[in-house]
Every structure is written in C-alpha cells, then in structure tokens.
Design a protein around this motif. Structure first.
Motif, mmCIF file in Angstrom:
data_model
loop_
_atom_site.group_PDB
_atom_site.id
_atom_site.type_symbol
_atom_site.label_atom_id
_atom_site.label_comp_id
_atom_site.label_asym_id
_atom_site.label_seq_id
_atom_site.Cartn_x
_atom_site.Cartn_y
_atom_site.Cartn_z
ATOM 1 N N ALA A 164 27.507 11.615 -29.900
ATOM 2 C CA ALA A 164 26.305 10.789 -29.908
ATOM 3 C C ALA A 164 26.533 9.621 -30.852
ATOM 4 O O ALA A 164 27.040 9.797 -31.972
ATOM 5 C CB ALA A 164 25.089 11.593 -30.356
ATOM 6 N N VAL A 206 24.292 6.621 -32.510
ATOM 7 C CA VAL A 206 22.932 6.118 -32.700
ATOM 8 C C VAL A 206 23.032 4.717 -33.291
ATOM 9 O O VAL A 206 23.468 4.535 -34.422
ATOM 10 C CB VAL A 206 22.113 7.037 -33.623
ATOM 11 C CG1 VAL A 206 20.684 6.526 -33.758
ATOM 12 C CG2 VAL A 206 22.113 8.461 -33.079
ATOM 13 N N ILE A 208 22.786 5.263 -28.061
ATOM 14 C CA ILE A 208 21.335 5.042 -28.097
ATOM 15 C C ILE A 208 21.045 3.750 -28.840
ATOM 16 O O ILE A 208 21.402 3.591 -30.016
ATOM 17 C CB ILE A 208 20.636 6.216 -28.801
ATOM 18 C CG1 ILE A 208 20.957 7.528 -28.090
ATOM 19 C CG2 ILE A 208 19.127 5.997 -28.871
ATOM 20 C CD1 ILE A 208 20.667 8.760 -28.940
ATOM 21 N N THR A 209 20.409 2.806 -28.164
ATOM 22 C CA THR A 209 20.062 1.532 -28.784
ATOM 23 C C THR A 209 18.634 1.155 -28.441
ATOM 24 O O THR A 209 18.205 1.285 -27.294
ATOM 25 C CB THR A 209 21.010 0.407 -28.361
ATOM 26 O OG1 THR A 209 20.523 -0.842 -28.859
ATOM 27 C CG2 THR A 209 21.149 0.308 -26.848
ATOM 28 N N THR A 241 14.649 4.641 -28.845
ATOM 29 C CA THR A 241 14.716 4.813 -30.293
ATOM 30 C C THR A 241 14.973 6.276 -30.629
ATOM 31 O O THR A 241 14.355 7.169 -30.050
ATOM 32 C CB THR A 241 13.407 4.366 -30.962
ATOM 33 O OG1 THR A 241 13.169 2.982 -30.656
ATOM 34 C CG2 THR A 241 13.465 4.532 -32.470
ATOM 35 N N ALA A 242 15.888 6.507 -31.541
ATOM 36 C CA ALA A 242 16.083 7.857 -32.082
ATOM 37 C C ALA A 242 15.011 8.071 -33.139
ATOM 38 O O ALA A 242 15.136 7.618 -34.269
ATOM 39 C CB ALA A 242 17.472 7.986 -32.677
ATOM 40 N N VAL A 263 16.728 12.376 -36.111
ATOM 41 C CA VAL A 263 18.029 13.025 -35.949
ATOM 42 C C VAL A 263 18.097 14.178 -36.952
ATOM 43 O O VAL A 263 17.993 13.960 -38.160
ATOM 44 C CB VAL A 263 19.188 12.041 -36.181
ATOM 45 C CG1 VAL A 263 20.516 12.788 -36.182
ATOM 46 C CG2 VAL A 263 19.198 10.947 -35.122
ATOM 47 N N ILE A 295 18.540 15.267 -31.379
ATOM 48 C CA ILE A 295 17.969 13.926 -31.509
ATOM 49 C C ILE A 295 16.681 13.881 -30.707
ATOM 50 O O ILE A 295 16.684 14.147 -29.495
ATOM 51 C CB ILE A 295 18.931 12.846 -30.984
ATOM 52 C CG1 ILE A 295 20.300 12.950 -31.662
ATOM 53 C CG2 ILE A 295 18.340 11.451 -31.203
ATOM 54 C CD1 ILE A 295 21.347 12.020 -31.074
ATOM 55 N N LEU A 338 14.026 11.596 -29.060
ATOM 56 C CA LEU A 338 13.998 10.219 -28.583
ATOM 57 C C LEU A 338 12.580 9.748 -28.341
ATOM 58 O O LEU A 338 11.665 10.550 -28.107
ATOM 59 C CB LEU A 338 14.798 10.103 -27.280
ATOM 60 C CG LEU A 338 16.265 10.547 -27.332
ATOM 61 C CD1 LEU A 338 16.865 10.529 -25.938
ATOM 62 C CD2 LEU A 338 17.062 9.661 -28.282
ATOM 63 N N LEU A 374 26.260 7.665 -36.988
ATOM 64 C CA LEU A 374 25.030 6.967 -37.352
ATOM 65 C C LEU A 374 25.403 5.519 -37.661
ATOM 66 O O LEU A 374 26.150 5.244 -38.607
ATOM 67 C CB LEU A 374 24.386 7.632 -38.560
ATOM 68 C CG LEU A 374 24.140 9.138 -38.404
ATOM 69 C CD1 LEU A 374 23.761 9.769 -39.730
ATOM 70 C CD2 LEU A 374 23.072 9.394 -37.344
ATOM 71 N N THR A 377 22.990 2.573 -37.367
ATOM 72 C CA THR A 377 21.720 1.903 -37.052
ATOM 73 C C THR A 377 21.515 0.598 -37.817
ATOM 74 O O THR A 377 20.487 -0.059 -37.632
ATOM 75 C CB THR A 377 20.547 2.855 -37.332
ATOM 76 O OG1 THR A 377 20.812 3.612 -38.521
ATOM 77 C CG2 THR A 377 20.365 3.825 -36.186
#
Length: 516
Positions: free
Chosen positions: A125, A127, A152-153, A199-200, A203, A210, A212, A225, A227
């Motif tokens: 994953a 993020v 994930i963005t 959006t996460a 976590v 996670i 979401l 991670l 972000t």
C-alpha cells in the motif's frame, strides 16, 4: 561500429560529447575504459555534456539526476528511467561506437495483474500521490514483478511533477494534462490499483488496515507513508474570503491562475522560494505583484544577506514590489478579498492573495505510530519506521542525515526516498545516503543548492551575487555543509559529487578551485 574520436583525445576521467547520427552521445573514460551514453537526461531530456563524472557516476548539471555510465541505470532521482547506452570498441587507437543504442531506458515490464486489483487486500500500500509514490512503484517492481499494489491519492490526477505547479502551471506554460509522470494506463499495467480522489482517513499500522473515505476498508502486507505536507494557513480576520489561495497542488495552481490577468492586484504572503516563484509566474500572467514577508532581508537565515538582496533585486527588476519586515493582520472584502491590511496599518489592494508560509507534515491519519515534535515520522537509514512493515518517504520522513536528523521538503529527496523505500519494501536492504539537492527559478535565474545547512558559522563566496556567476559555500568550522550556485551549474554538480564522497578540498582552497 563507427569511429568517432581518437582515444588520445579522451584522457582518463574526462568526457566528450559528439554528434552521432540522430543522437548526441557522451563519451567517458573511466580508468582507461571508455563508455558511451546518450547525452539526454531522463528527467527533462536536457544534455549531459557538462555533467559531473565521478568514477562511473554521471550527475546531470541541471537537476542532479545521476546515472551509471556502464549500463545507463539511474542511480539518483529525479526522472524515473535510465539513459541509453552504446556499444564501444577501441580499434587501432580510435573509439568506435555502435550506430544505435544497445540498451534503452525502459519502464518496468507490464503484466496481467487484473486478478490482483481491487480485491480488498494488497501486498503493498502506498498512501500519497506525489513523486515519492511514483518512484516507490518503480522500486517495488525492481524486486517484485507480481505483487499487488494500491496507490491512494486524494487528488484527481496520477502522481505528477509538482515542481511545475509554482512555475509552468501558474505562468500558463503547462496545463493539468501536462503534469502526470505517467498515465493511469501505466499504473494499471504495473499492477497498481490507483485510487484517485480517495483519502486515507485512518491507517492502523498495527493491524495493517486503511479506512478510506466513503467507508471502505482495505488491508495490506507492507505500507509506504508518503502523504507530504499541507500548506499552513493564516488565522486572521477575513481568511474565509474567496480568492485567497495556497499553492500546493495542481488544482490550487489552476484556481489561482484563472483569477489573474493583466493588471490583477496580487499579494503574495510569504517570502519562501515557492512564494517568490508564484510571484514570478503570476507576474507573467499580467499580475501586479506585491510580496509581504516578516523578514527584513529575504533568506537571510538560510542563505545570507547577499543572496537575499540579490533575489529581491531580481524580482524588483521584473516589477515586483516588496513589503519586508511586515505581517498581514487582516483580509477585507465582500465575499472575496479586496485588500490586505498590514501590521503597520497599510492597506494593500488585492484581487488575489497567495499564502506561501510553509507546510506542515500530513500525519494526523495515523494510528499506532508516534510522530516527531513537528509532526513528521522518524525513520532509520532504510526509511523504515519503528513499526514492522512500515516505511515513510518525502516531506514527512525525518531521517539520519550526514549533518544529523533531517526532514527535508525537496522534490529530489522525496523522489529518491520513494525509490529506496520501494526497493526495501520488496525485500532489498538499500540504505538512503543521497546528498540533498534542490533548485529554484527566480525570475529566470536558476539557483542550485546541494547539501543541507541548518546552521553555519561562515559563508565563503566565489564570485559576487548580483555581479555575475557565483558560488556560496556554507561552512561550519572546517566542514562544507552546503553550496549554493548561480550560473555555475557544472561546478555545483561536481561539488555535489565531491561532497557525496567526502572529497572536498580544504576551505582555504575553495575560492577559484578547478572543480572539473
């Protein structure tokens, strides 16, 4: 094979660029062995003619991507790929090279990953949707060709070149479609489930889950991670008015750009490089620009008074006005901003305000992972956090630097950390050792900075800011912590290589030293 140069014209340690059919080729001699690579950096396609050669390492003089001349492999970001190589033979004292490249830079091989996508559990994953994320995909695929990946963005674009936002996007030279480093189809081909506009929310690193936005929950085996940061905002009266922007992502940039045309009154709050790049870019859109900053001299702390006054001079010559030593105390307007009130009572007309006062790490979504005092995440020299199967990269990562623990908000740092973290997630054991580097365009003048100097006790100048090309060395005792260069690109690249390998001359020899 074609004869291109006599070997006697390429002594050991030297490089030489030639035209070769449709290619420009850089020849290098490393300890008597000649190599040939295409003189075209994989980042922006710029020539490598003045690149710094250090052993088998070749450092681009523009944005400091590094390559191995033996195989074209990219050693350091930016860019994502390597460079093409040509076959070489020495015949009767002449250098012969192949007509076409024998290796070309290639993205990771694509495969059939459909059965691995969006099944609720992923091997990896990621993020965050910045340059660290894009490089992490490459790093993972170098060591694991089939593991499933979710990226994930919260943005509605694949990972893109954020350096363009305050420059080419704001000034109208590029649009949103020009920014992504790769298409959505590329990520599908790499077995990546690309979750945009997601959006996460939480976590949980202990349970590897996670949560979401929208209520879905997924799980993973290993996580990166990445972000980044979110812009700091001003908490003063009127902050809720329209046409007050922070410039962090592509949509921010487009929203601000669309409000600026000939004669628009633009107030930039903050004298950071990003704020000043926004001043430059919106000025090109026709904006009437005023910069407000609390410092009496721009960049006096990090770069020194001479550099700061030179930066100010560049902007003033382009029509930018300054209110230095001042803070904004209020925004006024009906529905949208119309003026900015300063702490001395002065009122500046403002159709558009851009707030550029720095960013803070985005880590508030984490559960079971302690942060540093400033909100970052402490990692080791492999970018691993203190919880198993958890890594961090980019703006949020506080890592062991040669000058001490550091959290650095630079594009090249984030990109290289993403690649290294991806490799380590997939089973490698690669330390992160890169010398920090960043660049900034200030009214058409490129500033290149290698190293990291939070403190220094002396600045040694080779040349004078405002009077021509110069280097500024930031010294702590006998140690060069960093160098800033203007119109000395090849020298900065050579210095960065020496700094990386701890091969700097004595301080007394820095001024006028032949770096190449």
């Amino acid at each position: 094979m074609t004869s291109v140069l006599k070997l006697s014209n390429l002594p050991a340690g030297d490089s030489h660029q030639i035209d070769h059919g449709d290619y420009k080729v850089l020849l290098t001699n490393v300890e008597g062995t000649v190599y040939a690579v295409e003189s075209k950096c994989s980042h922006f396609g710029l020539p490598l003619e003045k690149a710094a050669l250090n052993g088998h390492r070749l450092r681009c003089p523009f944005h400091h991507a590094c390559f191995d001349v033996r195989n074209g492999q990219q050693l350091e970001a930016p860019g994502l790929d390597g460079i093409a190589t040509f076959g070489v033979e020495i015949i009767d004292g002449d250098i012969h090279i192949s007509e076409e490249p024998i290796t070309k830079p290639e993205a990771p091989a694509t495969g059939d990953f459909a059965h691995k996508l969006d099944d609720g559990h992923y091997g990896y994953a990621i993020v965050g949707g910045g340059v660290a994320a894009a490089n992490a995909v490459y790093g993972i695929r170098e060591h694991d060709a089939t593991g499933s990946i979710v990226l994930i963005t919260r943005e509605d674009l694949p990972p893109y070149d954020r350096t363009h936002v305050s420059k080419a996007l704001l000034d109208g030279g590029k649009d949103l479609s020009d920014l992504p480093l790769h298409s959505e189809a590329f990520y599908r081909g790499q077995g990546v489930s690309l979750m945009e506009k997601t959006t996460a929310e939480e976590v949980d690193v202990a349970n590897k889950t996670i949560a979401l936005s929208g209520g879905k929950k997924i799980s993973y085996d290993k996580i990166l991670l990445a972000t980044g940061g979110e812009p700091r905002k001003l908490d003063i009266p009127g902050s809720e008015l329209d046409n007050i922007f922070t410039i962090r992502n592509a949509r921010d940039g487009m929203a601000a750009r669309n409000q600026v045309s000939e004669g628009t009154k633009v107030v930039i709050i903050g004298g950071s490089f990003i704020g000043l790049e926004a001043a430059m870019s919106l000025g090109k859109q026709g904006g009437d620009i005023t910069v407000v900053a609390p410092e009496e001299v721009l960049f006096k702390g990090p770069f020194g008074e001479k550099v700061g006054k030179y930066v100010q001079q560049l902007h003033e010559e382009a029509g930018v006005s300054f209110r230095l030593g001042r803070k904004s105390s209020a925004f006024t307007g009906k529905g949208k901003v119309s003026s900015v009130t300063l702490d001395n009572g002065e009122e500046l007309p403002a159709d558009v305000v851009v707030v550029g006062i720095g960013v803070r790490p985005v880590t508030n979504y984490l559960r079971g992972l302690a942060g540093t005092a400033d909100g970052g995440l402490k990692v080791d020299n492999h970018l691993a956090c203190n919880v198993a199967d958890t890594w961090a990269a980019g703006d949020i990562a506080c890592y062991p630097d040669r000058e001490g623990a550091a959290r650095i908000e630079h594009w090249k740092v984030a990109a290289q950390q993403g690649r290294v973290a991806g490799r380590n997630m997939a089973g490698a054991a690669v330390p992160y050792t890169m010398l920090p580097f960043f660049w900034s365009n200030q009214q058409g003048v490129n500033f290149r900075y290698a190293g990291h100097a939070t403190e220094y006790d002396n600045i040694l100048f080779d040349g004078t800011p405002g009077e021509g090309p110069f280097l500024a060395f930031y010294l702590m005792g006998k140690h060069v912590q960093a160098v800033l260069g203007v119109k000395r690109d090849a020298d900065v690249a050579a210095i960065a290589e020496r700094m990386s390998h701890r091969e700097m001359p004595n301080n007394d020899d820095l001024r006028g030293f032949n770096w190449r």
